[in-house]
Design a protein around this motif. Structure first.
Motif, PDB file in Angstrom:
ATOM      1  N   ALA A 190       1.496  22.100  31.914  1.00  0.00           N
ATOM      2  CA  ALA A 190       1.958  20.728  31.709  1.00  0.00           C
ATOM      3  C   ALA A 190       0.898  19.704  32.092  1.00  0.00           C
ATOM      4  N   PRO A 191      -0.184  19.653  31.353  1.00  0.00           N
ATOM      5  CA  PRO A 191      -1.235  18.699  31.728  1.00  0.00           C
ATOM      6  C   PRO A 191      -0.858  17.256  31.402  1.00  0.00           C
ATOM      7  N   SER A 192      -1.352  16.347  32.217  1.00  0.00           N
ATOM      8  CA  SER A 192      -1.256  14.930  31.891  1.00  0.00           C
ATOM      9  C   SER A 192      -2.547  14.597  31.145  1.00  0.00           C
ATOM     10  N   PRO A 193      -2.452  14.070  29.938  1.00  0.00           N
ATOM     11  CA  PRO A 193      -3.686  13.811  29.185  1.00  0.00           C
ATOM     12  C   PRO A 193      -4.376  12.532  29.664  1.00  0.00           C
ATOM     13  N   THR A 194      -4.676  12.516  30.956  1.00  0.00           N
ATOM     14  CA  THR A 194      -5.270  11.319  31.555  1.00  0.00           C
ATOM     15  C   THR A 194      -6.694  11.594  32.027  1.00  0.00           C
TER      16      THR A 194
ATOM     17  N   LEU B 193       3.265  24.677  25.921  1.00  0.00           N
ATOM     18  CA  LEU B 193       2.322  23.606  26.255  1.00  0.00           C
ATOM     19  C   LEU B 193       3.121  22.306  26.275  1.00  0.00           C
ATOM     20  N   ARG B 194       3.167  21.684  27.442  1.00  0.00           N
ATOM     21  CA  ARG B 194       3.925  20.437  27.566  1.00  0.00           C
ATOM     22  C   ARG B 194       2.963  19.314  27.902  1.00  0.00           C
ATOM     23  N   ILE B 195       2.958  18.302  27.073  1.00  0.00           N
ATOM     24  CA  ILE B 195       2.058  17.177  27.319  1.00  0.00           C
ATOM     25  C   ILE B 195       2.806  16.137  28.150  1.00  0.00           C
ATOM     26  N   ASP B 196       2.355  15.947  29.366  1.00  0.00           N
ATOM     27  CA  ASP B 196       3.002  15.001  30.286  1.00  0.00           C
ATOM     28  C   ASP B 196       2.399  13.608  30.105  1.00  0.00           C
ATOM     29  N   ASP B 197       2.868  12.941  29.064  1.00  0.00           N
ATOM     30  CA  ASP B 197       2.241  11.663  28.707  1.00  0.00           C
ATOM     31  C   ASP B 197       3.155  10.467  28.964  1.00  0.00           C
ATOM     32  N   THR B 198       3.868  10.493  30.090  1.00  0.00           N
ATOM     33  CA  THR B 198       4.739   9.351  30.370  1.00  0.00           C
ATOM     34  C   THR B 198       3.946   8.140  30.869  1.00  0.00           C
ATOM     35  N   ASP B 199       2.732   8.384  31.361  1.00  0.00           N
ATOM     36  CA  ASP B 199       1.893   7.270  31.807  1.00  0.00           C
ATOM     37  C   ASP B 199       1.125   6.722  30.589  1.00  0.00           C
TER      38      ASP B 199
ATOM     39  N   VAL C 223      -6.615  16.110  22.757  1.00  0.00           N
ATOM     40  CA  VAL C 223      -7.390  16.925  21.809  1.00  0.00           C
ATOM     41  C   VAL C 223      -8.281  17.897  22.583  1.00  0.00           C
ATOM     42  N   GLU C 224      -8.889  17.363  23.634  1.00  0.00           N
ATOM     43  CA  GLU C 224      -9.787  18.191  24.438  1.00  0.00           C
ATOM     44  C   GLU C 224      -9.025  19.352  25.106  1.00  0.00           C
ATOM     45  N   ILE C 225      -7.830  19.063  25.576  1.00  0.00           N
ATOM     46  CA  ILE C 225      -7.014  20.102  26.227  1.00  0.00           C
ATOM     47  C   ILE C 225      -6.685  21.214  25.222  1.00  0.00           C
ATOM     48  N   ARG C 226      -6.263  20.797  24.031  1.00  0.00           N
ATOM     49  CA  ARG C 226      -5.917  21.792  23.012  1.00  0.00           C
ATOM     50  C   ARG C 226      -7.135  22.625  22.613  1.00  0.00           C
TER      51      ARG C 226
ATOM     52  N   ALA D 217     -15.424  21.632  28.366  1.00  0.00           N
ATOM     53  CA  ALA D 217     -16.231  21.356  27.171  1.00  0.00           C
ATOM     54  C   ALA D 217     -17.726  21.460  27.489  1.00  0.00           C
ATOM     55  N   GLU D 218     -18.115  20.980  28.671  1.00  0.00           N
ATOM     56  CA  GLU D 218     -19.548  21.053  29.035  1.00  0.00           C
ATOM     57  C   GLU D 218     -19.978  22.495  29.266  1.00  0.00           C
ATOM     58  N   LEU D 219     -19.117  23.232  29.937  1.00  0.00           N
ATOM     59  CA  LEU D 219     -19.465  24.640  30.197  1.00  0.00           C
ATOM     60  C   LEU D 219     -19.619  25.380  28.870  1.00  0.00           C
ATOM     61  N   ARG D 220     -18.725  25.061  27.951  1.00  0.00           N
ATOM     62  CA  ARG D 220     -18.775  25.705  26.640  1.00  0.00           C
ATOM     63  C   ARG D 220     -20.071  25.347  25.918  1.00  0.00           C
ATOM     64  N   ALA D 221     -20.414  24.055  25.965  1.00  0.00           N
ATOM     65  CA  ALA D 221     -21.632  23.595  25.280  1.00  0.00           C
ATOM     66  C   ALA D 221     -22.872  24.255  25.891  1.00  0.00           C
ATOM     67  N   GLU D 222     -22.777  24.555  27.160  1.00  0.00           N
ATOM     68  CA  GLU D 222     -23.910  25.183  27.849  1.00  0.00           C
ATOM     69  C   GLU D 222     -24.036  26.660  27.489  1.00  0.00           C
ATOM     70  N   GLY D 223     -22.995  27.198  26.868  1.00  0.00           N
ATOM     71  CA  GLY D 223     -23.051  28.597  26.448  1.00  0.00           C
ATOM     72  C   GLY D 223     -22.317  29.550  27.371  1.00  0.00           C
ATOM     73  N   ILE D 224     -21.522  28.998  28.297  1.00  0.00           N
ATOM     74  CA  ILE D 224     -20.736  29.880  29.164  1.00  0.00           C
ATOM     75  C   ILE D 224     -19.615  30.494  28.310  1.00  0.00           C
ATOM     76  N   GLU D 225     -19.428  31.785  28.456  1.00  0.00           N
ATOM     77  CA  GLU D 225     -18.431  32.497  27.661  1.00  0.00           C
ATOM     78  C   GLU D 225     -17.015  32.202  28.170  1.00  0.00           C
TER      79      GLU D 225
END
Ligand code: GLU
Length: 440
Positions: free
Chosen positions: A9-13, A40-46, A56-59, A251-259
């Motif tokens: 349940a991430p807050s997309p903040t 997957l619950r998007i906690d977007d009450t804020d 988008v990044e979370i997904r 996203a940064e770890l991925r861009a760096e090539g971390i598996e």
């Protein structure tokens, strides 16, 4: 027994970082292990702080990591349902209006602390008369609402922390609706967990006190209380990793090539009594999940350790596990993987084998002779031994004095995969020309 269901349940903040990735991972692994499903619950009450780009990044991160969800929900779409439940609770006197301003609350807190008493809200709003309320409303004050915690001990058996006990008397009634009418996370989360039949909740230990209040909310709304597991928080260089601090992003770890599997294997075993070792896939990682093996102390997350672990994983990665990600066959992969830090490093070796290379001539006498002695193709690893023995015999060179100039001329590099493996991959023509100092 009811069907197992977990949720992330991430807050997309903020960015998807290593802390919430770990929460998602543990929930996913538990569902997998117990044959359940993952919501997957998007906690977007804020409204102010929630951003589409974070969602988008979370997904993206979940998909890339392989943490597939079976269903999804969005809190902002369920406000009517929260209102309905809240009204029922209001009718029972379990949610009540309060008129204190932030400053007044702060003053009350300080006064209690100065008297050496715990800063617990004293429920004075419950004693307001109709006239007092009318006066506040006239002043323009809008109420915020609190949930009235039923007295007594709140007990649960935590899957990580063991038996947890809280005296409700030591907790403030949590605010559930702000003065602007917006919901805080606590009550909507409970309503969702009930409506979506969540059976297990794994989250960070920063939620432990919330859990005590929320158990009372589950009881009040009339739902089955799920099982809880609270993970010790990761610490990093800057102390606690929090999404507000904007720590290490996936996203940064991925861009760096971390598996993805390096991140998952590392996070799943960090802080447990088990060794941190590479797992081939999420299914085997799920098989190995044992929440009882998590320690109580806060594990240290180090990006450098993760990088080293990733290198270890890459160097042992089977060709099959790459899933067709590289433009090389199995033979090539097996030849070079021991020299890669990230899978993408293979591009360097692909270009050394398939594109022209500027040779570094360290010992022209030696390399020119070596070119003359090159056997005819087809080549295999034995051809290499015969060739090298011949050069040794003719020049008396051995060890570094022999191999280093050959390597520098043939690959232009200081080190790399064994020459006997590389040579057949580069081919006689290029090897010969490079030994002669040509750009080939
Ligand atoms: N949206 C909340 C958070 O990100 C969810 C906490 C929970 O798992 O209940 O902290």
């Amino acid at each position: 027994m009811s069907e197992i269901k977990v949720r992330f349940a991430p807050s997309p903040t903020g960015h998807m970082h290593i802390g919430n990735t770990r929460t998602a991972l543990f929930n996913w692994l538990l569902a997998k292990k117990l044959g359940g499903t993952f919501l997957l619950r998007i906690d977007d009450t804020d409204k102010e702080r929630s951003k589409k780009e974070y969602e988008v990044e979370i997904r993206d991160a979940l998909q890339w990591l392989g943490l597939a969800w079976t269903s999804e929900a969005r809190q902002s779409a369920r406000i009517d349902r929260y209102r309905q439940v809240t009204e029922e609770l209001m009718a029972k006197g379990l949610v009540y209006p309060c008129y204190e301003t932030q400053e007044e609350l702060e003053l009350m807190r300080k006064t209690l602390l100065a008297k050496g008493r715990p800063p617990i809200y004293d429920r004075r709003a419950l004693t307001l008369t109709k006239e007092q309320i009318a006066a506040y409303e006239k002043e323009g004050r809008r109420p915020h609402y609190r949930f009235k915690l039923a007295e007594g001990e709140i007990v649960w058996e935590d899957m990580v922390r063991g038996c947890c006990r809280y005296a409700a008397e030591n907790l403030s009634d949590p605010v559930v609706i702000r003065a602007d009418g917006s919901y805080l996370y606590h009550l909507p989360s409970v309503i969702d967990d009930i409506d979506f039949a969540i059976t297990h909740i794994i989250r960070g230990e920063d939620h432990v006190t919330n859990t005590a209040s929320q158990i009372r909310m589950f009881e009040a709304v009339g739902g089955q209380v799920p099982s809880f597991a609270h993970l010790p928080l990761l610490t990093g260089r800057e102390g606690k990793l929090s999404k507000r601090l904007g720590s290490v992003g996936v996203a940064e770890l991925r861009a760096e090539g971390i598996e993805a599997m390096a991140i998952c294997s590392y996070l799943a075993k960090l802080g447990t009594s088990e060794a941190v070792e590479p797992f081939a896939d999420l299914n085997s990682l799920a098989e190995s999940l044992d929440l009882g093996k998590l320690g109580r102390s806060q594990p240290k997350f180090s990006e450098d350790d993760l990088r080293r672990f990733n290198t270890h994983l890459v160097r042992n990665l089977s060709y099959e596990a790459l899933g067709g990600r590289v433009e090389a066959d199995e033979k090539f992969w097996m030849a070079v993987r021991g020299n890669l830090n990230v899978v993408d490093d293979i591009k360097l070796w692909l270009s050394i084998c398939r594109q022209p290379v500027r040779p570094t001539m360290e010992d022209e006498e030696l390399t020119t002779l070596a070119a003359q002695l090159l056997p005819a193709e087809p080549w295999d690893e034995e051809t290499f031994a015969a060739w090298v023995n011949e050069i040794k015999a003719r020049t008396g060179r051995k060890g570094k004095a022999l191999f280093h100039p050959l390597r520098k001329a043939i690959t232009g590099m200081e080190d790399g995969p064994e020459l006997k493996i590389l040579l057949p991959l580069i081919g006689r023509e290029r090897v010969s020309r490079r030994l002669n100092g040509e750009y080939a």
